[in-house]
Design an enzyme around this catalytic site. Sequence first.
Site, PDB file in Angstrom:
ATOM      1  N   PRO A 146     -18.296 -20.483  -2.860  1.00 34.31           N
ATOM      2  CA  PRO A 146     -18.130 -21.902  -2.508  1.00 34.31           C
ATOM      3  C   PRO A 146     -16.687 -22.280  -2.193  1.00 34.31           C
ATOM      4  O   PRO A 146     -16.444 -23.322  -1.576  1.00 34.31           O
ATOM      5  CB  PRO A 146     -18.637 -22.648  -3.756  1.00 34.31           C
ATOM      6  CG  PRO A 146     -18.620 -21.643  -4.848  1.00 34.31           C
ATOM      7  CD  PRO A 146     -18.853 -20.318  -4.214  1.00 34.31           C
ATOM      8  N   GLU A 186     -20.417 -16.954 -13.214  1.00 34.16           N
ATOM      9  CA  GLU A 186     -19.359 -17.940 -13.022  1.00 34.16           C
ATOM     10  C   GLU A 186     -18.458 -17.620 -11.831  1.00 34.16           C
ATOM     11  O   GLU A 186     -17.840 -18.501 -11.250  1.00 34.16           O
ATOM     12  CB  GLU A 186     -18.510 -18.041 -14.306  1.00 34.16           C
ATOM     13  CG  GLU A 186     -17.467 -19.144 -14.298  1.00 34.16           C
ATOM     14  CD  GLU A 186     -18.101 -20.543 -14.245  1.00 34.16           C
ATOM     15  OE1 GLU A 186     -17.397 -21.474 -13.816  1.00 34.16           O
ATOM     16  OE2 GLU A 186     -19.272 -20.691 -14.641  1.00 34.16           O
ATOM     17  N   ARG A 233     -29.381 -13.406  15.607  1.00 41.19           N
ATOM     18  CA  ARG A 233     -29.958 -14.022  16.811  1.00 41.19           C
ATOM     19  C   ARG A 233     -28.977 -14.034  17.978  1.00 41.19           C
ATOM     20  O   ARG A 233     -29.385 -14.243  19.133  1.00 41.19           O
ATOM     21  CB  ARG A 233     -30.462 -15.433  16.495  1.00 41.19           C
ATOM     22  CG  ARG A 233     -29.368 -16.434  16.186  1.00 41.19           C
ATOM     23  CD  ARG A 233     -29.945 -17.743  15.648  1.00 41.19           C
ATOM     24  NE  ARG A 233     -31.016 -18.239  16.472  1.00 41.19           N
ATOM     25  CZ  ARG A 233     -30.833 -18.908  17.607  1.00 41.19           C
ATOM     26  NH1 ARG A 233     -29.607 -19.125  18.042  1.00 41.19           N
ATOM     27  NH2 ARG A 233     -31.862 -19.351  18.312  1.00 41.19           N
ATOM     28  N   ASP A 249     -27.704 -23.305  22.323  1.00 38.75           N
ATOM     29  CA  ASP A 249     -27.906 -23.808  20.970  1.00 38.75           C
ATOM     30  C   ASP A 249     -26.899 -24.897  20.652  1.00 38.75           C
ATOM     31  O   ASP A 249     -25.790 -24.930  21.186  1.00 38.75           O
ATOM     32  CB  ASP A 249     -27.724 -22.683  19.939  1.00 38.75           C
ATOM     33  CG  ASP A 249     -28.915 -21.762  19.899  1.00 38.75           C
ATOM     34  OD1 ASP A 249     -29.997 -22.171  20.345  1.00 38.75           O
ATOM     35  OD2 ASP A 249     -28.758 -20.624  19.413  1.00 38.75           O
TER      36      ASP A 249
END
Length: 248
Positions: free
Chosen positions: A88, A115, A153, A168
């Site tokens: 993150p 953690e 893709r 896209d």
Amino acid sequence: MKIDILSIFPEMFSGMLSESIIHKAIQKDIVNIQVTDFRRFAEGKHQVVDDYPYGGGAGMLLKAQPIFDAVEDVKQANIKPRIILMDPAGKPFNQKMAEEFAKEEQLIFICGHYEGYDERIREHLVTDEVSIGDYILTGGEIGAMAMTDSIVRLLPGALGNADSALFDSFSSGLLEHPHYTRPADFRGMKVPDVLLSGNHAKIEEWRNKESLRRTFLRRKDLLGTYHLSEKEEKWLLEIKEECEEGKR
């Protein structure tokens, strides 16, 4: 391309690998994807992959040794892979990053749990730290799946229509225009006349303008880095005027 995913929950990837575009790309030898349980590289009888942090604190950390050894085992000879740490605190993943990764010969994803990671993994092993959003997941597996799908893709031959990826959302810098299919009139809701006209120049112009409109209405932030042509600047003024007119 070779993609290796390191996880202590390899069974989570079975559905992703056996369905849809990724499965077809594997069948066509466009990509080779292997999921490795890095627990089997852990030293000791019980193959422990985590431990308490030095200095105290909540939670457990993934140890450096099993991950270093797993990466060394899956690395292909004479290739410098991109080693991606799902975290993150990493850079936010986007389409530009997917296009960059799609050019590599080998990608190695490290899916964490607990953690966090022993800092030596970040400092001396990985090449990229990536996050798929500002929220916390139980582990890195879902993020690795999302990134793998986005990257595969883009590989030549992965999609049935080679032009699909070019148009896209985000590939051009703008969101994709609206799409319609049959019937032309569904419960009184009609397809725009221009799409039924057969005039390909007019259709392309409509699509480009609607792409700009959708971006302006939904993601104005993307326009900050997008270079508008003279025609697009004119369209944007028209779109703004139309929006103001709609408020009256």
